[in-house]
Design a protein around this motif. Structure first.
Motif, mmCIF file in Angstrom:
data_model
loop_
_atom_site.group_PDB
_atom_site.id
_atom_site.type_symbol
_atom_site.label_atom_id
_atom_site.label_comp_id
_atom_site.label_asym_id
_atom_site.label_seq_id
_atom_site.Cartn_x
_atom_site.Cartn_y
_atom_site.Cartn_z
ATOM 1 N N THR A 260 0.837 -1.197 0.000
ATOM 2 C CA THR A 260 0.000 0.000 0.000
ATOM 3 C C THR A 260 0.872 1.248 0.000
ATOM 4 O OG1 THR A 260 -1.745 -1.138 1.216
ATOM 5 C CG2 THR A 260 -1.799 1.262 1.229
ATOM 6 N N VAL A 261 0.633 2.138 -0.961
ATOM 7 C CA VAL A 261 1.338 3.418 -1.032
ATOM 8 C C VAL A 261 0.325 4.532 -0.796
ATOM 9 C CG1 VAL A 261 3.220 2.652 -2.517
ATOM 10 C CG2 VAL A 261 1.069 3.395 -3.544
ATOM 11 N N MET A 262 0.804 5.730 -0.552
ATOM 12 C CA MET A 262 -0.078 6.818 -0.141
ATOM 13 C C MET A 262 -1.135 7.137 -1.189
ATOM 14 S SD MET A 262 2.566 9.439 1.761
ATOM 15 C CE MET A 262 1.261 10.539 2.294
ATOM 16 N N VAL A 263 -0.740 7.179 -2.453
ATOM 17 C CA VAL A 263 -1.699 7.550 -3.496
ATOM 18 C C VAL A 263 -2.787 6.490 -3.625
ATOM 19 C CG1 VAL A 263 -0.311 6.526 -5.351
ATOM 20 C CG2 VAL A 263 -1.893 8.387 -5.865
ATOM 21 N N LEU A 264 -2.454 5.225 -3.422
ATOM 22 C CA LEU A 264 -3.470 4.168 -3.428
ATOM 23 C C LEU A 264 -4.389 4.294 -2.219
ATOM 24 C CD1 LEU A 264 -4.601 1.479 -4.588
ATOM 25 C CD2 LEU A 264 -2.982 0.308 -3.086
ATOM 26 N N TYR A 265 -3.845 4.633 -1.074
ATOM 27 C CA TYR A 265 -4.650 4.776 0.141
ATOM 28 C C TYR A 265 -5.636 5.939 -0.002
ATOM 29 C CZ TYR A 265 -5.542 4.222 5.147
ATOM 30 O OH TYR A 265 -6.133 3.973 6.372
ATOM 31 N N VAL A 266 -5.197 7.010 -0.669
ATOM 32 C CA VAL A 266 -6.107 8.120 -0.956
ATOM 33 C C VAL A 266 -7.278 7.632 -1.794
ATOM 34 C CG1 VAL A 266 -6.341 10.304 -2.203
ATOM 35 C CG2 VAL A 266 -4.342 9.909 -0.759
ATOM 36 N N TYR A 267 -6.983 6.884 -2.839
ATOM 37 C CA TYR A 267 -8.030 6.363 -3.732
ATOM 38 C C TYR A 267 -8.995 5.452 -2.977
ATOM 39 C CZ TYR A 267 -10.102 3.412 -7.353
ATOM 40 O OH TYR A 267 -10.982 2.710 -8.135
ATOM 41 N N GLN A 268 -8.462 4.568 -2.155
ATOM 42 C CA GLN A 268 -9.320 3.631 -1.437
ATOM 43 C C GLN A 268 -10.238 4.343 -0.447
ATOM 44 O OE1 GLN A 268 -6.352 0.986 0.196
ATOM 45 N NE2 GLN A 268 -6.516 -0.448 -1.516
ATOM 46 N N LYS A 269 -9.714 5.301 0.269
ATOM 47 C CA LYS A 269 -10.538 6.008 1.238
ATOM 48 C C LYS A 269 -11.615 6.847 0.551
ATOM 49 C CE LYS A 269 -9.098 4.511 5.086
ATOM 50 N NZ LYS A 269 -10.030 3.729 5.935
ATOM 51 N N ALA A 270 -11.277 7.425 -0.600
ATOM 52 C CA ALA A 270 -12.232 8.300 -1.275
ATOM 53 C C ALA A 270 -13.314 7.510 -2.007
ATOM 54 C CB ALA A 270 -11.501 9.214 -2.250
ATOM 55 N N PHE A 271 -12.935 6.482 -2.767
ATOM 56 C CA PHE A 271 -13.875 5.825 -3.673
ATOM 57 C C PHE A 271 -14.360 4.457 -3.181
ATOM 58 C CE2 PHE A 271 -11.278 8.663 -6.288
ATOM 59 C CZ PHE A 271 -12.278 9.442 -6.852
ATOM 60 N N ARG A 272 -13.629 3.834 -2.280
ATOM 61 C CA ARG A 272 -14.078 2.552 -1.747
ATOM 62 C C ARG A 272 -14.816 2.719 -0.429
ATOM 63 N NH1 ARG A 272 -9.600 -1.408 0.499
ATOM 64 N NH2 ARG A 272 -9.807 0.122 2.194
ATOM 65 N N ASP A 273 -14.282 3.571 0.447
ATOM 66 C CA ASP A 273 -14.847 3.720 1.784
ATOM 67 C C ASP A 273 -15.743 4.943 1.940
ATOM 68 O OD1 ASP A 273 -13.287 1.513 2.313
ATOM 69 O OD2 ASP A 273 -11.650 2.659 3.206
ATOM 70 N N GLY A 274 -15.823 5.797 0.916
ATOM 71 C CA GLY A 274 -16.669 6.979 1.011
ATOM 72 C C GLY A 274 -16.225 7.969 2.057
ATOM 73 N N GLN A 275 -14.919 8.123 2.247
ATOM 74 C CA GLN A 275 -14.375 9.051 3.242
ATOM 75 C C GLN A 275 -13.504 10.091 2.523
ATOM 76 O OE1 GLN A 275 -12.394 6.795 6.341
ATOM 77 N NE2 GLN A 275 -14.049 5.283 6.417
ATOM 78 N N ALA A 276 -14.176 10.908 1.716
ATOM 79 C CA ALA A 276 -13.443 11.848 0.869
ATOM 80 C C ALA A 276 -12.643 12.856 1.682
ATOM 81 C CB ALA A 276 -14.418 12.568 -0.062
ATOM 82 N N ALA A 277 -13.191 13.312 2.796
ATOM 83 C CA ALA A 277 -12.474 14.303 3.607
ATOM 84 C C ALA A 277 -11.178 13.727 4.164
ATOM 85 C CB ALA A 277 -13.370 14.793 4.743
ATOM 86 N N TYR A 278 -11.244 12.505 4.659
ATOM 87 C CA TYR A 278 -10.034 11.864 5.169
ATOM 88 C C TYR A 278 -9.050 11.588 4.034
ATOM 89 C CZ TYR A 278 -7.052 8.706 7.833
ATOM 90 O OH TYR A 278 -5.979 8.111 8.443
ATOM 91 N N ALA A 279 -9.584 11.251 2.851
ATOM 92 C CA ALA A 279 -8.716 11.017 1.697
ATOM 93 C C ALA A 279 -7.970 12.292 1.312
ATOM 94 C CB ALA A 279 -9.537 10.506 0.516
ATOM 95 N N THR A 280 -8.665 13.436 1.347
ATOM 96 C CA THR A 280 -7.978 14.687 1.026
ATOM 97 C C THR A 280 -6.928 15.027 2.075
ATOM 98 O OG1 THR A 280 -9.697 15.980 2.150
ATOM 99 C CG2 THR A 280 -9.967 15.617 -0.215
ATOM 100 N N THR A 281 -7.143 14.609 3.313
ATOM 101 C CA THR A 281 -6.132 14.818 4.360
ATOM 102 C C THR A 281 -4.860 14.051 4.038
ATOM 103 O OG1 THR A 281 -7.921 15.013 5.979
ATOM 104 C CG2 THR A 281 -5.699 14.683 6.833
ATOM 105 N N ILE A 282 -5.011 12.807 3.621
ATOM 106 C CA ILE A 282 -3.845 12.023 3.212
ATOM 107 C C ILE A 282 -3.223 12.631 1.958
ATOM 108 C CG2 ILE A 282 -3.042 9.710 2.570
ATOM 109 C CD1 ILE A 282 -5.539 8.623 4.016
ATOM 110 N N GLY A 283 -4.079 13.168 1.072
ATOM 111 C CA GLY A 283 -3.558 13.835 -0.124
ATOM 112 C C GLY A 283 -2.722 15.051 0.213
ATOM 113 N N VAL A 284 -3.124 15.799 1.222
ATOM 114 C CA VAL A 284 -2.319 16.943 1.669
ATOM 115 C C VAL A 284 -0.967 16.462 2.186
ATOM 116 C CG1 VAL A 284 -2.173 18.799 3.368
ATOM 117 C CG2 VAL A 284 -4.321 18.390 2.159
#
Length: 308
Positions: A260-284
């Motif tokens: 698991t790499v950061m960019v994949l974790y962003v994708y999973q949180k945003a589109f698989r788990d429906g946690q877009a806000a947390y995904a953007t936090t990892i994106g930051v």
């Protein structure tokens, strides 16, 4: 010549800077804003939660694993890729034997053909490359284990992508294979512009191939190497690593989050788990890591420019 100079410059820069601000800068600002909310990515309603997402990120074990893997990608991949590309480019352009009646410095025979061969992976989509290597890594019917069985090494049958200790290295090997050819061609173009007189003078003074590489080739190519290092690091932290891990690994990102790499974790949180806000936090956090990487490379690689 000075009359209307600034209006002329502004006229040319206004449109590209406007597009850059709209499609690059503004999404970054939006991401930072959403990282302070509880937005799911689907609902138009959300509320501000302050630093809750950042506190959650700091206590997220999977985030720290993904950060560790991304840093390995950013350090190991450029180091291996740039080193191999410099070696191959030097051998192609300078490393050949002197031929009777030919120039003192020349490349190996068939150097033009080798450039095409090395560049060939760039023609293929990274998705195609990932699929091909996923089949090759198959422990039962893959080409690699089949080759090992064919030469009598039946007792050596790794699981490759199924082994947590090997999976990340297998993915990095694919990225090295797919990108090294681009840098071979890039460095070859740079070496072709170095005057042959410098190499001939060094050889006449008794310098060997290694000395000419470290004393002539590398210093004169340093700006190109530095730019290639930053470019390769950004690829390793971004889209290239995401595509390979997403397509090749189980999970994806497995086994046991070992790839698991950061960019994949962003994708999973945003589109698989429906946690877009947390995904953007990892994106930051990924943005900060990328900027820090580029700054460190540019700082450590700073040296006086050599003219020739």
């Amino acid at each position: 010549m000075q009359h209307g100079k600034y209006r002329f410059i502004v006229g040319f820069l206004a449109l590209p800077l406007g597009l850059y601000a709209l499609f690059v800068v503004w999404p970054f600002i939006q991401s930072i804003y959403y990282s302070f909310t509880d937005w799911t990515g689907l609902s138009p309603e959300f509320k501000m939660v302050g630093l809750d997402n950042y506190r959650r990120m700091l206590h997220d074990d999977i985030f720290w694993k993904s950060l560790q893997h991304s840093l390995m990608f950013a350090i190991v991949l450029p180091l291996v890729t740039i080193s191999l590309a410099l070696f191959f480019a030097f051998m192609i352009n300078v490393g050949g034997r002197r031929r009777k009646g030919g120039p003192v410095i020349s490349g190996v025979r068939g150097s033009s053909f080798y450039k095409i061969v090395y560049f060939f992976p760039q023609v293929l989509s990274i998705a195609i490359v990932s699929l091909l290597f996923a089949f090759a890594y198959n422990p039962d019917s893959g080409a690699i284990n089949s080759l090992l069985r064919g030469i009598g090494l039946d007792n050596i049958q790794p699981l490759w992508l199924g082994d947590p200790s090997l999976a990340l290295w297998c993915v990095m090997a694919v990225l090295v294979w797919s990108t090294v050819g681009f840098f071979v061609v890039l460095f070859s173009a740079g070496m072709a512009s170095i005057p042959m007189d410098l190499y001939e003078a060094a050889l006449l003074d008794g310098a060997g191939r290694a000395a000419t590489f470290f004393r002539i080739t590398l210093p004169l190519l340093w700006d190109t190497v530095q730019s290639g290092w930053v470019y390769m690091g950004i690829l390793a932290l971004g889209a290239e690593s995401f595509a390979v891990v997403q397509i090749m690994t189980t999970g994806p990102g497995g086994p046991d989050y070992s790839t698991t790499v950061m960019v994949l974790y962003v994708y999973q949180k945003a589109f698989r788990d429906g946690q877009a806000a947390y995904a953007t936090t990892i994106g930051v956090a990924l943005l900060i890591v990328t900027l820090a990487f580029a700054a460190v490379v540019m700082r450590l690689g700073r040296r006086e420019r050599l003219e020739y």
